[in-house]
Design an enzyme around this catalytic site. Structure first.
Site, short mmCIF file in Angstrom:
data_model
loop_
_atom_site.label_atom_id
_atom_site.label_comp_id
_atom_site.label_asym_id
_atom_site.label_seq_id
_atom_site.Cartn_x
_atom_site.Cartn_y
_atom_site.Cartn_z
N HIS A 158 0.84 -1.20 0.00
CA HIS A 158 0.00 0.00 0.00
C HIS A 158 0.87 1.25 0.00
O HIS A 158 2.08 1.19 0.21
CB HIS A 158 -0.92 0.03 1.22
CG HIS A 158 -2.09 -0.90 1.11
ND1 HIS A 158 -2.01 -2.22 1.46
CD2 HIS A 158 -3.36 -0.70 0.65
CE1 HIS A 158 -3.19 -2.80 1.24
NE2 HIS A 158 -4.02 -1.90 0.75
N LYS A 162 -0.45 4.79 4.62
CA LYS A 162 -1.30 3.83 5.34
C LYS A 162 -0.70 3.56 6.71
O LYS A 162 0.50 3.29 6.84
CB LYS A 162 -1.44 2.52 4.55
CG LYS A 162 -2.45 1.56 5.18
CD LYS A 162 -2.80 0.43 4.22
CE LYS A 162 -3.79 -0.54 4.85
NZ LYS A 162 -5.08 0.11 5.22
#
Length: 269
Positions: A158, A162
């Site tokens: 990600h 995040k």
């Protein structure tokens, strides 16, 4: 238009919040009737459309979630665990469907969601996309078919912003693998190996997380045996897939009885 379900989006100023609002506005299937931000946000008091850099839409961003929820049939919430459980209690008071895409929820949060679900519909999923939910079902089926000679690893990637790991989607996939194997993920889970770890424990389910750049979301479930391996993969290139899935869940929940549901229920998988 007034007979279309009214939707409130929480965390309105965030990337996902803005995507959710744009998705609702463009859908023709629902009305955006509220946008919620935390107290002190510079979005509070502004028109949501103008705050996103577009034309005014007649929806003022508020820091009073209960007042907003009372005007809506559904709340879509991709925020943070503590905020989500507070929103769940307020959505239950308003009898609004609560669609939750928040990740990083702990058992204490889940207990509070269970209470709220006695009074309202909650649809919660680590990932709202059709592709990931199909991947989840496939993961369970493959895990059922293969024995412990096949090691299971979940690898996710990600964007650098995040804050939780493994991702909610990775955990969802791990749970599916554990169900297929008939084991408890809490007992089988191994995360973030480092240093001298010794041989891999038979039957364990491993997790690895990558963070960097603007990666929307990539998930691999690897089944590895001697001489061969199977990789099930999903790559998200646009977070609009999550927004579309969340809106689908909000509409699906309109005629359901109070309780907790997930995207498998929404998609009929």
């Amino acid at each position: 238009m007034s007979d279309l379900p009214g939707i409130v989006v929480t965390g309105a100023s965030g990337r996902m919040g803005q995507m959710l609002m744009k998705t609702v506005l463009a859908s023709g299937k629902a009305r955006l009737v509220g946008a919620v931000e935390r107290p002190g946000s510079d979005w509070v008091g502004r028109d949501a459309g103008a705050a996103m850099g577009g034309a005014a839409i007649g929806v003022t961003v508020t820091d009073d979630p209960l007042a907003a929820f009372a005007q809506a049939q559904a709340v879509i919430d991709f925020t943070a665990p503590e905020a989500t459980v507070q929103f769940a209690e307020l959505a239950a008071q308003a009898r609004a469907v609560h669609v939750i895409g928040t990740t990083g929820l702990e058992p204490v949060h889940l207990e509070r969601l269970a209470w709220a679900a006695h009074h309202a519909v909650i649809v919660r999923a680590g990932n709202m996309s059709l592709g990931v939910n199909l991947l989840t079902r496939l993961t369970q089926k493959v895990a059922e078919a293969l024995d412990e000679d096949w090691d299971i690893e979940v690898v996710e990637a990600h964007h650098r912003m995040k804050v939780d790991a493994p991702s909610g989607t990775a955990l969802m996939l791990g749970e599916a693998a554990a169900r297929g194997r008939g084991v408890d993920l809490a007992q089988a889970r191994v995360s973030g190996r480092d240093g001298i770890t010794g041989p891999r424990a038979p039957g364990s389910i491993g997790f690895s997380a990558i963070r960097g750049g603007d990666i929307v979301g990539e998930h691999d479930v690897i089944f590895a045996a001697a001489g061969e391996r199977i990789t099930l993969r999903h790559v998200a290139t646009d977070r609009a897939i999550f927004a579309r899935g969340a809106l689908k869940a909000a509409l699906w929940g309109q005629d359901k009885r109070p309780g907790q549901y997930d995207m498998m229920d929404v998609l009929g998988l």
